[in-house]
Design a protein around this motif. Structure first.
Motif, PDB file in Angstrom:
ATOM      1  N   GLN A 133       0.839  -1.205   0.000  1.00 36.00           N
ATOM      2  CA  GLN A 133       0.000   0.000   0.000  1.00 36.00           C
ATOM      3  C   GLN A 133       0.874   1.256   0.000  1.00 36.00           C
ATOM      4  O   GLN A 133       0.600   2.226  -0.713  1.00 36.00           O
ATOM      5  CB  GLN A 133      -0.925   0.002   1.234  1.00 36.00           C
ATOM      6  CG  GLN A 133      -1.990  -1.105   1.205  1.00 36.00           C
ATOM      7  CD  GLN A 133      -3.303  -0.659   0.534  1.00 36.00           C
ATOM      8  OE1 GLN A 133      -3.304   0.248  -0.298  1.00 36.00           O
ATOM      9  NE2 GLN A 133      -4.388  -1.329   0.881  1.00 36.00           N
ATOM     10  N   MET A 170     -11.795   1.085  -4.576  1.00 36.09           N
ATOM     11  CA  MET A 170     -11.388   2.238  -3.771  1.00 36.09           C
ATOM     12  C   MET A 170     -12.584   2.811  -3.033  1.00 36.09           C
ATOM     13  O   MET A 170     -13.726   2.721  -3.499  1.00 36.09           O
ATOM     14  CB  MET A 170     -10.783   3.318  -4.676  1.00 36.09           C
ATOM     15  CG  MET A 170      -9.578   2.830  -5.464  1.00 36.09           C
ATOM     16  SD  MET A 170      -8.716   4.162  -6.361  1.00 36.09           S
ATOM     17  CE  MET A 170      -8.006   5.102  -5.022  1.00 36.09           C
ATOM     18  N   ASP A 230     -10.036   8.085  -1.582  1.00 32.05           N
ATOM     19  CA  ASP A 230      -8.660   7.912  -2.022  1.00 32.05           C
ATOM     20  C   ASP A 230      -8.031   6.637  -1.494  1.00 32.05           C
ATOM     21  O   ASP A 230      -6.861   6.340  -1.783  1.00 32.05           O
ATOM     22  CB  ASP A 230      -7.798   9.097  -1.539  1.00 32.05           C
ATOM     23  CG  ASP A 230      -7.930  10.288  -2.482  1.00 32.05           C
ATOM     24  OD1 ASP A 230      -8.510  10.095  -3.579  1.00 32.05           O
ATOM     25  OD2 ASP A 230      -7.471  11.383  -2.121  1.00 32.05           O
ATOM     26  N   THR A 231      -8.769   5.879  -0.706  1.00 31.29           N
ATOM     27  CA  THR A 231      -8.199   4.687  -0.069  1.00 31.29           C
ATOM     28  C   THR A 231      -8.485   3.442  -0.903  1.00 31.29           C
ATOM     29  O   THR A 231      -9.633   3.203  -1.312  1.00 31.29           O
ATOM     30  CB  THR A 231      -8.820   4.505   1.333  1.00 31.29           C
ATOM     31  OG1 THR A 231      -8.634   5.724   2.061  1.00 31.29           O
ATOM     32  CG2 THR A 231      -8.164   3.341   2.067  1.00 31.29           C
ATOM     33  N   ILE A 232      -7.435   2.677  -1.153  1.00 34.24           N
ATOM     34  CA  ILE A 232      -7.607   1.420  -1.882  1.00 34.24           C
ATOM     35  C   ILE A 232      -8.071   0.352  -0.905  1.00 34.24           C
ATOM     36  O   ILE A 232      -7.379   0.040   0.070  1.00 34.24           O
ATOM     37  CB  ILE A 232      -6.287   1.000  -2.560  1.00 34.24           C
ATOM     38  CG1 ILE A 232      -5.954   1.988  -3.693  1.00 34.24           C
ATOM     39  CG2 ILE A 232      -6.383  -0.426  -3.099  1.00 34.24           C
ATOM     40  CD1 ILE A 232      -4.647   1.708  -4.396  1.00 34.24           C
ATOM     41  N   THR A 233      -9.239  -0.212  -1.154  1.00 37.20           N
ATOM     42  CA  THR A 233      -9.775  -1.271  -0.282  1.00 37.20           C
ATOM     43  C   THR A 233      -9.595  -2.651  -0.918  1.00 37.20           C
ATOM     44  O   THR A 233      -9.602  -3.660  -0.231  1.00 37.20           O
ATOM     45  CB  THR A 233     -11.269  -1.043  -0.008  1.00 37.20           C
ATOM     46  OG1 THR A 233     -11.951  -0.946  -1.277  1.00 37.20           O
ATOM     47  CG2 THR A 233     -11.481   0.244   0.769  1.00 37.20           C
ATOM     48  N   ARG A 263      -7.884   4.195 -13.024  1.00 41.57           N
ATOM     49  CA  ARG A 263      -8.428   4.249 -11.659  1.00 41.57           C
ATOM     50  C   ARG A 263      -9.713   5.033 -11.586  1.00 41.57           C
ATOM     51  O   ARG A 263     -10.604   4.733 -10.814  1.00 41.57           O
ATOM     52  CB  ARG A 263      -7.416   4.907 -10.708  1.00 41.57           C
ATOM     53  CG  ARG A 263      -6.236   4.049 -10.377  1.00 41.57           C
ATOM     54  CD  ARG A 263      -5.144   4.856  -9.706  1.00 41.57           C
ATOM     55  NE  ARG A 263      -5.548   5.328  -8.394  1.00 41.57           N
ATOM     56  CZ  ARG A 263      -4.752   5.328  -7.319  1.00 41.57           C
ATOM     57  NH1 ARG A 263      -3.524   4.853  -7.414  1.00 41.57           N
ATOM     58  NH2 ARG A 263      -5.160   5.782  -6.165  1.00 41.57           N
TER      59      ARG A 263
END
Lengths: 280, 280
Positions: free
Chosen positions: A8, A233, A236-239, A278
């Motif tokens: 990450q 996502m 802005d957070t990649i899940t 993205r």
């Protein structure tokens, strides 16, 4: 810092979903390195140095070293990556799969001898062939799930009558990896880029696992479709992380002594393509 | 002389169905070798010399060498076997499985670098992951089919809805190996000794393939039941070969400096047990 944290962090630091695959074939080496197996380390190190700020991971494929008696060069290469690109984790592509006592030896090989941060594994022999790797806390393990080669259909795309809901073999693997097998959050899955709808299916079954996706570039997978199918996502957070691998298209971008600059340019293009997808 | 011919000749010459597995773990080494990874070759060579007239095959497990940076010792060991026991073929237990271009590298590793006569492979990635090995004419390849570890059930014992007759995964692998995948008669199957009824099932589906059967000895499989389930003969001719592996029970038969004599005695007992079961 666990492998997942490293991945990450590198993804953020280098704004990159690109994994640079290191499959060194001396017969394809550019310019002055051509056909010189003693320069495997030097060639790969030059690629690493040229792409260290563009990659979220490096993935050396051990077969290419073993065929040339170059295990010592692989050791030196991974040490070089840790020195020159300390923020970028190393996935050792070995696809091991064996009973527990033997798996313990392979885990020592990958994590202690080579200092890899993660490894690829085959799930064919079941959970107790995977578990020894998970005892190396913080390290990652990507299980083969749906591979990008034609023969991937022979087993992985068959339907299982004996499991609830009759999943395909690869769907069963995805469920096991997201659920009961993932004791300490160390697992990920290998899913080929040549089948975006199957990446989407795997992502539905394994919403949070990192997906290692080979097959972009020389193998013909579509970068944008791959990211749309696999990345998840929230803001802005990649899940749901993806690690999209390209090897030959970067390594052999030029056959001349400008190979490192050409590799960098190829990596920049793929990274930009992946990044643009993205927001699609 | 092909691997299959070598195996039949060694089985006859040594009146043996016993494969001696070489899984060298320095922590278990006897007497003066204890904990000395630089003596892996010497320990294994002593075992080979003590059992050269009792074995139909030797099977080094590459993980045990790789964990100790002992690839050079594995090279020397296989060369030693070819010199000291030229009638006994070498099966490199590596369980590789990867896409075609990578499989080509692993095949070079096994057959050219190490000089193995056969190799073990995983079928999980399908036919094109197996085919590169078959291009090495005369060499053998044993595909994982039904393994003896508990996790073997996780995939191999599942039923396939999408294949005619709804076979279990391992039955499907057995059919593929006996049939369409076996281009030049080079394939065999790995079937664990802990499940004799499943050995029998595999033998029914693959009547002529050599079966490599680990799990006798330390893993608890019954030698006689194994031979009855797997071996097929017409008169004195073996039409369905078996290669029954024992590793730890032979290697570590004694913790003292008499280990080679103890290994020989253990190998003699297992060989006799296997031989007696031929006529049951």
């Amino acid at each position: 810092m666990t492998f997942i944290d490293q991945l990450q962090a590198a993804t953020r630091a280098n704004t990159s979903l690109l994994c640079v695959g290191l499959d060194p074939d001396p017969a394809k080496f550019p310019g002055r390195f051509r056909n010189d197996a003693s320069r495997i380390h030097d060639f790969c190190a030059a690629i690493v140095d040229a792409t260290a700020d563009l990659a979220c991971a490096f993935k050396p494929q051990i077969a290419y070293f073993a065929a040339h008696r170059a295990e010592d060069q692989l050791e030196r290469l991974i040490a070089h990556i840790h020195r020159s690109a300390p923020q970028v984790p190393v996935i050792l592509d070995a696809k091991r799969g064996d009973i527990g006592s033997t798996a313990e030896q392979y885990a020592i090989e990958a994590f202690e001898r080579y200092g890899a941060d993660a490894v690829t594994l085959s799930p064919f022999m079941g959970f107790d062939s995977v578990q020894p790797y998970l005892k190396h806390h913080g390290k990652g393990a990507f299980l083969l799930c749906r591979t990008s080669n034609p023969g991937g259909d022979d087993l992985q795309a068959q339907r299982l009558a004996s499991i609830d809901g009759q999943p395909l073999v690869y769907e069963h693997v995805a469920r096991l990896a997201q659920g009961p097998w993932n004791l300490n959050g160390q697992l990920g899955l290998v899913v080929g880029a040549t089948y975006p709808n199957e990446i989407e299916r795997v992502r539905a079954l394994a919403p949070t696992l990192p997906l290692l996706i080979p097959g972009v570039g020389a193998q013909g997978g579509d970068a944008a479709a791959t990211v749309r199918a696999g990345l998840r996502m929230q803001g802005d957070t990649i899940t749901g992380p993806v690690v999209v691998n390209s090897s030959r298209a970067i390594l052999y971008a030029s056959a001349g002594d400008d190979f490192a600059a050409a590799a960098r340019a190829a990596a920049e293009r793929t990274r930009a393509e992946l990044h643009a997808a993205r927001s699609l």
